[in-house]
Design an enzyme around this catalytic site. Sequence first.
Site, PDB file in Angstrom:
ATOM      1  N   ASP A 196     -29.347  -7.748  20.274  1.00  0.00           N
ATOM      2  CA  ASP A 196     -28.671  -8.660  21.204  1.00  0.00           C
ATOM      3  C   ASP A 196     -27.164  -8.397  21.187  1.00  0.00           C
ATOM      4  O   ASP A 196     -26.682  -7.401  20.643  1.00  0.00           O
ATOM      5  CB  ASP A 196     -29.012 -10.112  20.867  1.00  0.00           C
ATOM      6  N   ASP A 197     -26.435  -9.286  21.824  1.00  0.00           N
ATOM      7  CA  ASP A 197     -24.979  -9.212  21.967  1.00  0.00           C
ATOM      8  C   ASP A 197     -24.309  -8.907  20.621  1.00  0.00           C
ATOM      9  O   ASP A 197     -24.618  -9.522  19.606  1.00  0.00           O
ATOM     10  CB  ASP A 197     -24.506 -10.566  22.514  1.00  0.00           C
ATOM     11  N   LYS A 297     -33.328  -7.187  28.117  1.00  0.00           N
ATOM     12  CA  LYS A 297     -32.981  -8.579  28.428  1.00  0.00           C
ATOM     13  C   LYS A 297     -31.650  -8.546  29.169  1.00  0.00           C
ATOM     14  O   LYS A 297     -30.616  -8.174  28.595  1.00  0.00           O
ATOM     15  CB  LYS A 297     -32.853  -9.418  27.163  1.00  0.00           C
ATOM     16  N   ILE A 298     -31.679  -8.898  30.445  1.00  0.00           N
ATOM     17  CA  ILE A 298     -30.442  -8.918  31.238  1.00  0.00           C
ATOM     18  C   ILE A 298     -29.992 -10.370  31.370  1.00  0.00           C
ATOM     19  O   ILE A 298     -30.735 -11.235  31.823  1.00  0.00           O
ATOM     20  CB  ILE A 298     -30.618  -8.221  32.598  1.00  0.00           C
ATOM     21  N   ASP A 299     -28.781 -10.636  30.963  1.00  0.00           N
ATOM     22  CA  ASP A 299     -28.298 -11.997  30.759  1.00  0.00           C
ATOM     23  C   ASP A 299     -27.055 -12.260  31.617  1.00  0.00           C
ATOM     24  O   ASP A 299     -26.402 -11.336  32.098  1.00  0.00           O
ATOM     25  CB  ASP A 299     -27.972 -12.179  29.279  1.00  0.00           C
ATOM     26  N   CYS A 340     -32.275 -13.711  32.390  1.00  0.00           N
ATOM     27  CA  CYS A 340     -31.731 -14.892  31.722  1.00  0.00           C
ATOM     28  C   CYS A 340     -30.395 -15.241  32.361  1.00  0.00           C
ATOM     29  O   CYS A 340     -29.665 -14.362  32.816  1.00  0.00           O
ATOM     30  CB  CYS A 340     -31.540 -14.620  30.230  1.00  0.00           C
ATOM     31  N   ASP A 359     -30.206 -22.109  26.576  1.00  0.00           N
ATOM     32  CA  ASP A 359     -30.436 -21.585  25.232  1.00  0.00           C
ATOM     33  C   ASP A 359     -30.865 -22.702  24.296  1.00  0.00           C
ATOM     34  O   ASP A 359     -30.396 -23.847  24.405  1.00  0.00           O
ATOM     35  CB  ASP A 359     -29.150 -20.971  24.670  1.00  0.00           C
TER      36      ASP A 359
END
Length: 453
Positions: A196-197, A297-299, A340, A359
């Site tokens: 993730d980030d 996962k595109i957020d 997301c 979230d």
Amino acid sequence: MGFAEVAAIEVDPGAARVYEHGWQSWTPTTTYGLDERSHRPAGDARRVMCYRPERVPPADGFQGEGLLAVDPGDGGPVHVLATPDASVHMPSIRAERRDGRVMIQSDGPVEHLEFEVPAEVEGQAPGAGGLGRVGAALGAWADHYAERAGLGAPRPAPTAWCSWYHYFTQVTEADVLENLDAMDQLDLPIEVVQIDDGYQAEIGDWLDLSGRFRSLGDLVGRIRQHGRRAGIWVAPFLVGTRSRLAAEHPEWLVGGAGAGRNWDQDLLALDVTHPGAAAWLAEVFASLASTGIDYFKIDFIYAGALEGERHDDVEALEAYRRGLELIRGAIGPEAYLLGCGAPVLPSVGLVDAMRISPDVAPQYESPDSDLSRPSQRAAVLTGRGRQWQHGRFWVNDPDCLLARPAVERREAWAAHVAEVGGLVASSDRLRDLDGWGLETTRRQLDRGSTFRA
């Protein structure tokens, strides 16, 4: 187009319920009694990042984005007012109590459908999500919409481990490898290890690594050597003001579109209609896919639908869908795509799974009154409000399972993840799990997995 009256619905004022469907993943979505007030942003910054900033709702009354429903409360049909095609039109639809009626206004085309829902199915209809008759009617509407859009059954979601909810932006390559080893030692059926980030140098500079990662390709290779798939988080339409991208290519940004503030910097929106920006974004995703990553996962993808000045003279909605189609083209049809922070209805047909709520957080309550903020309370409220989408539009993502002892009300949160029945992703440091946490994590992953190491 201004607002015009499209329906007048006779109701029992004491029993009627109005359902507001929020603009994007994090926008509160639920039903209200006529005397209740809708959840609204705590300030302008939250409005940009979690609501539909260009469509400010009235102080009183209700507003759904592309979808609103009314249960008249008298046993009569549930009324669903919705866009006929969210890929083209996303009207704001308002409901206002006026004497014994609910008056409906819209600023764009809507269909007005009525669904007979027997009183005995209250709360029991498949996918109703605790919305009672409204949930059953929305499920019937979604069946109708999905058939007309030519959607097939969604692909099952792989199980995953996600780095975010323990390490947040400080995740390191060593952290990922530690948990990769723990998955083997604990014999957990995790198919995807999702970074993730925190791996990237800046928001927008996705191929430049932070100092905490040496080589994405080598890390992906290690993950695949363990018999698991590699996944990654990207916010493809966001550009941070500190990024190299913003400095070198200001012409690739949507003019006049502030995308909010996070990571201690102002955020801008990428203009995917600009040929240079489009080619660059395709290169980013093709490069990530070439390492062996096949779960994306595109957020924060609301940024792709912000209004502003673009290279091509197109509506923001068209630009947004063009961006998602570009990403799919770059990663290929077999890669798994999770949306997301996404405009929900405009994404139908373009992603495999969708975050349906704000979230989660280790804490139950939001830090303020805004239920778009991360919290268990917010995630459960809106997750139930969109449960009817599961299996019809995509696989619902309720957000990650958190089962370590430090998490408040972890039993209730785990029950919600199980109730959704969608994507299952653990986001604990796996060696922090106690007996209950490990057993619960294994059980939930087993429910969602066909993986065997």
